[in-house]
Design a protein around this motif. Structure first.
Motif, PDB file in Angstrom:
ATOM      1  N   GLN A 287      38.679   5.326  11.150  1.00 55.94           N
ATOM      2  CA  GLN A 287      38.045   4.997   9.880  1.00 55.94           C
ATOM      3  C   GLN A 287      38.980   4.242   8.939  1.00 55.94           C
ATOM      4  O   GLN A 287      38.543   3.422   8.140  1.00 55.94           O
ATOM      5  CB  GLN A 287      37.547   6.279   9.205  1.00 55.94           C
ATOM      6  CG  GLN A 287      36.314   6.860   9.861  1.00 55.94           C
ATOM      7  CD  GLN A 287      35.129   5.900   9.792  1.00 55.94           C
ATOM      8  OE1 GLN A 287      34.644   5.583   8.725  1.00 55.94           O
ATOM      9  NE2 GLN A 287      34.676   5.432  10.947  1.00 55.94           N
ATOM     10  N   THR A 291      37.861   0.741   7.267  1.00 56.88           N
ATOM     11  CA  THR A 291      37.849   0.583   5.816  1.00 56.88           C
ATOM     12  C   THR A 291      38.777  -0.546   5.386  1.00 56.88           C
ATOM     13  O   THR A 291      38.411  -1.383   4.548  1.00 56.88           O
ATOM     14  CB  THR A 291      38.268   1.897   5.138  1.00 56.88           C
ATOM     15  OG1 THR A 291      37.373   2.937   5.550  1.00 56.88           O
ATOM     16  CG2 THR A 291      38.220   1.769   3.625  1.00 56.88           C
ATOM     17  N   ARG A 292      39.985  -0.583   5.975  1.00 57.86           N
ATOM     18  CA  ARG A 292      40.967  -1.610   5.602  1.00 57.86           C
ATOM     19  C   ARG A 292      40.485  -3.002   5.963  1.00 57.86           C
ATOM     20  O   ARG A 292      40.494  -3.924   5.131  1.00 57.86           O
ATOM     21  CB  ARG A 292      42.300  -1.321   6.313  1.00 57.86           C
ATOM     22  CG  ARG A 292      43.407  -2.325   5.968  1.00 57.86           C
ATOM     23  CD  ARG A 292      44.688  -2.007   6.714  1.00 57.86           C
ATOM     24  NE  ARG A 292      44.572  -2.199   8.151  1.00 57.86           N
ATOM     25  CZ  ARG A 292      44.553  -1.218   9.044  1.00 57.86           C
ATOM     26  NH1 ARG A 292      44.611   0.051   8.652  1.00 57.86           N
ATOM     27  NH2 ARG A 292      44.458  -1.479  10.333  1.00 57.86           N
ATOM     28  N   GLN A 295      37.009  -4.221   4.199  1.00 60.09           N
ATOM     29  CA  GLN A 295      37.083  -4.708   2.820  1.00 60.09           C
ATOM     30  C   GLN A 295      37.527  -6.169   2.750  1.00 60.09           C
ATOM     31  O   GLN A 295      37.258  -6.857   1.760  1.00 60.09           O
ATOM     32  CB  GLN A 295      38.048  -3.830   2.028  1.00 60.09           C
ATOM     33  CG  GLN A 295      37.502  -2.427   1.776  1.00 60.09           C
ATOM     34  CD  GLN A 295      38.509  -1.519   1.111  1.00 60.09           C
ATOM     35  OE1 GLN A 295      39.693  -1.842   1.021  1.00 60.09           O
ATOM     36  NE2 GLN A 295      38.046  -0.369   0.650  1.00 60.09           N
ATOM     37  N   GLU A 334      33.247  10.441   5.523  1.00 56.10           N
ATOM     38  CA  GLU A 334      33.693   9.157   6.057  1.00 56.10           C
ATOM     39  C   GLU A 334      32.496   8.304   6.464  1.00 56.10           C
ATOM     40  O   GLU A 334      32.528   7.079   6.357  1.00 56.10           O
ATOM     41  CB  GLU A 334      34.627   9.392   7.252  1.00 56.10           C
ATOM     42  CG  GLU A 334      35.927  10.086   6.852  1.00 56.10           C
ATOM     43  CD  GLU A 334      36.838  10.303   8.047  1.00 56.10           C
ATOM     44  OE1 GLU A 334      36.530   9.783   9.133  1.00 56.10           O
ATOM     45  OE2 GLU A 334      37.852  10.997   7.885  1.00 56.10           O
ATOM     46  N   SER A 337      31.450   6.759   3.420  1.00 56.95           N
ATOM     47  CA  SER A 337      32.432   5.757   3.014  1.00 56.95           C
ATOM     48  C   SER A 337      32.171   4.436   3.722  1.00 56.95           C
ATOM     49  O   SER A 337      32.223   3.366   3.107  1.00 56.95           O
ATOM     50  CB  SER A 337      33.846   6.243   3.334  1.00 56.95           C
ATOM     51  OG  SER A 337      34.794   5.234   3.057  1.00 56.95           O
ATOM     52  N   PHE A 338      31.870   4.497   5.010  1.00 57.30           N
ATOM     53  CA  PHE A 338      31.585   3.275   5.744  1.00 57.30           C
ATOM     54  C   PHE A 338      30.283   2.653   5.254  1.00 57.30           C
ATOM     55  O   PHE A 338      30.163   1.430   5.162  1.00 57.30           O
ATOM     56  CB  PHE A 338      31.499   3.560   7.238  1.00 57.30           C
ATOM     57  CG  PHE A 338      31.230   2.322   8.055  1.00 57.30           C
ATOM     58  CD1 PHE A 338      32.188   1.340   8.169  1.00 57.30           C
ATOM     59  CD2 PHE A 338      30.014   2.135   8.667  1.00 57.30           C
ATOM     60  CE1 PHE A 338      31.944   0.189   8.892  1.00 57.30           C
ATOM     61  CE2 PHE A 338      29.760   0.991   9.391  1.00 57.30           C
ATOM     62  CZ  PHE A 338      30.732   0.023   9.501  1.00 57.30           C
ATOM     63  N   ASP A 340      29.262   2.728   2.278  1.00 58.89           N
ATOM     64  CA  ASP A 340      29.610   2.044   1.027  1.00 58.89           C
ATOM     65  C   ASP A 340      30.209   0.671   1.305  1.00 58.89           C
ATOM     66  O   ASP A 340      29.956  -0.296   0.581  1.00 58.89           O
ATOM     67  CB  ASP A 340      30.605   2.889   0.223  1.00 58.89           C
ATOM     68  CG  ASP A 340      29.952   4.144  -0.349  1.00 58.89           C
ATOM     69  OD1 ASP A 340      28.715   4.168  -0.433  1.00 58.89           O
ATOM     70  OD2 ASP A 340      30.685   5.092  -0.670  1.00 58.89           O
ATOM     71  N   VAL A 341      31.043   0.583   2.369  1.00 58.47           N
ATOM     72  CA  VAL A 341      31.627  -0.707   2.746  1.00 58.47           C
ATOM     73  C   VAL A 341      30.524  -1.692   3.113  1.00 58.47           C
ATOM     74  O   VAL A 341      30.528  -2.855   2.702  1.00 58.47           O
ATOM     75  CB  VAL A 341      32.610  -0.537   3.928  1.00 58.47           C
ATOM     76  CG1 VAL A 341      33.069  -1.897   4.443  1.00 58.47           C
ATOM     77  CG2 VAL A 341      33.825   0.281   3.487  1.00 58.47           C
ATOM     78  N   TRP A 344      28.768  -2.904   0.097  1.00 57.42           N
ATOM     79  CA  TRP A 344      29.610  -3.866  -0.615  1.00 57.42           C
ATOM     80  C   TRP A 344      29.367  -5.273  -0.095  1.00 57.42           C
ATOM     81  O   TRP A 344      29.253  -6.233  -0.846  1.00 57.42           O
ATOM     82  CB  TRP A 344      31.071  -3.459  -0.442  1.00 57.42           C
ATOM     83  CG  TRP A 344      32.064  -4.444  -0.972  1.00 57.42           C
ATOM     84  CD1 TRP A 344      32.683  -5.451  -0.282  1.00 57.42           C
ATOM     85  CD2 TRP A 344      32.582  -4.530  -2.314  1.00 57.42           C
ATOM     86  NE1 TRP A 344      33.537  -6.139  -1.088  1.00 57.42           N
ATOM     87  CE2 TRP A 344      33.497  -5.604  -2.353  1.00 57.42           C
ATOM     88  CE3 TRP A 344      32.353  -3.815  -3.483  1.00 57.42           C
ATOM     89  CZ2 TRP A 344      34.182  -5.966  -3.494  1.00 57.42           C
ATOM     90  CZ3 TRP A 344      33.032  -4.175  -4.627  1.00 57.42           C
ATOM     91  CH2 TRP A 344      33.937  -5.242  -4.630  1.00 57.42           C
TER      92      TRP A 344
END
Length: 744
Positions: A287, A291-292, A295, A334, A337-338, A340-341, A344
């Motif tokens: 993850q 995430t890195r 973005q 998590e 969180s993904f 949300d990516v 985005w």
């Protein structure tokens, strides 16, 4: 006489691994361009998609603003192929511009395309270590191929490189050092357009070298020096770029790419990112990586610094809802969180939908095209005959998204089959696209598939059971569990029921009546397994007996036409009683059936506690069940039950035991109380209820009258006794803390 489908359409004898999968980097080459275009079917919906893509490029050029869009669609809908054709169109390939369906579109866009030059960079992301190594390193590699004499873009970190350059200058001396450095800057004498570099055309000497060293990190002078150093003294940096080392940030690198392409005379850079989403999905277990790197995707659109002299347009292939690729092993936080990516990106990117409704037309033109006019007429006539079915059956076969015209295009497949196929192929490796799986089925069945037979949905399970595994780790486990369940429980169930081994069925083929009945039952179970694998698809939701019969229309035979659903319901109820994973829910008259695909090997757990499957425990369990149904509260062998009958208090003694083993005294009632004796529904090997009856007759002959009532139930079958033993074992395992011990 039976007519085989292969006599009417061209079906290959064998399908190879790379068939029907276009790799973007290969499909755009001059050697493959004609094949790319010959194999591409341009539907009206795809013309609209090309129009959207060209408008996106036009908007980027007119506004001098970077833009990105998703190419959104399922596996097999042609995202790679779409990119390849768009690539050929934008570069003005004659064969691409002669495609008849695209002529009106090209006329519409000709005025702004004319005279424009686009640097069209295709990418294969799989295997890349980072976004920088994939996009910046990939750009360097691509430019070196199409402009071998041009300086390299300033995508390399300069501090360490310039320090190494100063050391090399000291060791080599100025004369040798600058001669080597200028060999890259000047190139060879040529009229090639790569030599026309304006401000970047530099002859290096001590003064210009020192000036570049002292220049600002993002200045053109310093960028030019770094480019020439990499091209001459330090070519290893080009290899390291592909590995993601010594590269600037993606934001700075994209700026450098724009400047580099501008110097080459281009009006825009277009990045064809065919595998970016799959690349991220392949790292879903990490993850932090997702995430890195995820973005960074926004940088394709949003630059931190406004120094891109020409726009960068990015086209990103994306499969349906990427969130489905996130496995259950990912914790909820998590997972969100993904999500949300993804959200985005969603607001910053456009979206071009390559719809699944293109598939029937593509299949018709590429796979199901009749060999002749006579063949076409024969297929048309057979379609009308085969589809004379009840309205409820037709509704299931059509789904809510199709009509008879679409059905005709995919015949002998049904829209329901195609819809399921799209969902299944989306979960497999990209070599198993929907088109390829269709042709695989035709190829594997070319000697038996006859005109007049719809392809059952259940046959899809066989296609996914062989060959490539699903690319998602969690989906791979899910598919494996489904196949294990079929071969471990469901197939043996069918073999026992039909008294046939699977090898015998395969050898006999569908011409044999017993084998045909076996295969029909197998298709029902395989359809349930498909529903467990891709439950989101409309075709496989709420699988009732009528729906299962319709999805496998023509395989279930009934002496009375129209009663196929009742036959299927009877079969499913019987199987659900024998295999716990088959679960009916809803009303008894028309229940919904499903299969629970579990990764837990329960048999090995039950085996450890098998010693508790004994006669005493079985008797105790049967008494518990019977007493529970009768409302008796005691679990003792002998109990006195009080009740009121016709206003009078009454008592009855209840005895649970094996009648033939009970002494006469135990059978005799104590006046005025009645006695109820309940026998076990099983006995020792060789014993039958008749032995109990004989024992009671002896009691009658040798005893006085007694108010005794005996219930002698029919004995359980061997299967029911086995189920009772399993229940006894489960009760033992699940009591207290025993499960951890047995499941270790």
């Amino acid at each position: 006489m039976t007519t085989l489908i292969k006599d009417l359409i061209n079906i290959p004898e064998k399908v190879h691994k790379g068939d029907f999968v276009l790799r973007l980097t290969e499909g755009i080459t001059d050697d493959h361009a004609k094949a790319t275009l010959d194999n591409y079917v341009v539907t009206p919906q795809l013309v609209e998609c090309f129009d959207e893509a060209l408008h996106l490029v036009k908007g980027a050029v007119d506004q001098n603003s970077s833009k990105s869009t998703y190419l959104h669609g399922s596996f097999g809908c042609g995202k790679s192929h779409f990119m390849a054709v768009l690539h050929l169109l934008l570069r003005g390939h004659p064969a691409a511009r002669s495609v008849a369906e695209l002529q009106p579109l090209l006329t519409k866009h000709q005025s702004w395309i004319e005279g424009k030059r686009f640097l069209l960079a295709p990418y294969h992301m799989i295997g890349a270590k980072s976004m920088e190594s994939a996009i910046l390193g990939g750009y360097v590699d691509y430019v070196r191929r199409i402009h071998p004499k041009a300086p390299l873009p300033a995508v390399y970190q300069s501090d360490d490189l310039l320090e190494n350059a100063q050391t090399a200058r000291s060791n080599m001396g100025d004369e040798t050092f600058f001669r080597v450095l200028n060999s890259g800057a000047q190139g060879e004498d040529s009229d090639d357009e790569d030599d026309d570099w304006g401000e970047l055309d530099t002859t290096w000497d001590a003064e210009s070298f020192e000036t570049a060293l002292k220049a600002a990190p993002r200045s053109d002078q310093r960028a030019s020096l770094v480019s020439d150093l990499v091209q001459t003294h330090f070519p290893a940096y080009q290899r390291l770029a592909a590995e993601g080392e010594h590269l600037v940030t993606l934001d700075d690198g994209l700026s450098a790419i724009a400047k580099h392409a501008k110097a080459l005379g281009y009006d825009a850079v277009i990045l064809f990112l065919d595998e970016l989403i799959l690349w991220l999905a392949s790292h879903m277990g990490d993850q932090a990586f997702v995430t890195r790197e995820g973005q960074k995707v926004a940088k394709l659109v949003e630059a931190t610094t406004a120094d891109r002299p020409i726009p960068i347009v990015s086209l990103i292939a994306r499969q349906r809802d990427l969130r489905e690729l996130v496995g259950d092993h990912v914790p909820g936080a998590e997972h969100l969180s993904f999500a949300d990516v993804l959200q985005w990106w969603e607001g910053r990117f456009g979206r071009i939908n390559l719809e699944d409704r293109n598939l029937p037309e593509i299949a018709q033109k590429r796979l199901l095209k009749p060999k002749s006019t006579a063949a076409r007429q024969q297929i048309e006539e057979d379609f009308e005959k085969t589809t004379r079915v009840r309205e409820d059956v037709m509704d299931v076969l059509l789904t809510s998204q199709a009509d008879r015209d679409l059905f005709r295009k995919v015949y002998p497949f049904s829209p329901a089959f195609v819809q399921t196929l799209v969902a299944v192929s989306s979960a497999l490796q990209r070599e198993r696209t929907a088109i390829k799986m269709l042709v695989m089925y035709l190829s594997q069945n070319r000697e038996t598939l006859a005109l007049g037979h719809l392809v059952p949905v259940g046959d899809l399970f066989d296609l996914i059971s062989e060959g490539d595994e699903p690319f998602s780790a969690d989906m791979a486990i899910h598919f494996k569990n489904a196949k294990d369940l079929y071969h471990r429980k469901l197939l043996p169930l069918l073999e026992k029921e039909h008294d046939l081994r699977w090898e015998q069925v395969r050898k006999a083929g569908a011409e044999d009546a017993k084998a045909r009945a076996f295969l029909a039952d197998a298709r029902l179970l395989k359809t349930l397994l498909l529903a467990a694998l891709v439950p989101e698809v409309e075709t496989l939701k709420n699988l009732t007996a009528p729906k299962l019969a319709a999805l496998n229309h023509g395989t279930i035979r009934s002496p009375i036409p129209g009663r196929e659903a009742q036959i299927v319901l009877s079969k499913l109820r019987k199987w659900a009683g024998q295999v716990g994973e088959i679960r009916p829910t809803g009303p008894d008259t028309n229940p919904t059936f499903s299969v629970q695909v579990s990764g837990v090997e329960t048999e090995s757990i039950l085996e450890k506690a098998k010693v508790h499957d004994n006669r005493g425990n079985k008797r105790r369990k049967i008494q518990e069940l019977i007493f529970g149904q009768l409302g008796l509260s005691s679990n003792e062998l002998f109990v006195r039950h009080s009740f009121t009958w016709r206003g009078t208090a009454r008592e009855v003694d209840v005895l649970f035991g094996n009648v033939r083993e009970l002494p006469f005294e135990s059978l005799r009632a104590q006046e005025p109380t009645w006695k109820l004796v309940i026998d076990f529904p099983f006995d020792d090997a060789g014993k039958t209820p008749l032995d109990d009856v004989n024992h009671l007759r002896q009691f009658e002959e040798q005893s006085d009258r007694s108010h005794t009532l005996c219930w002698l139930p029919a004995f359980f079958s061997l299967e029911s006794q086995k189920d009772l033993g399993t229940l006894v074992i489960l009760d033992h395992i699940l009591a207290g803390e025993r499960f951890s011990q047995y499941a270790s």
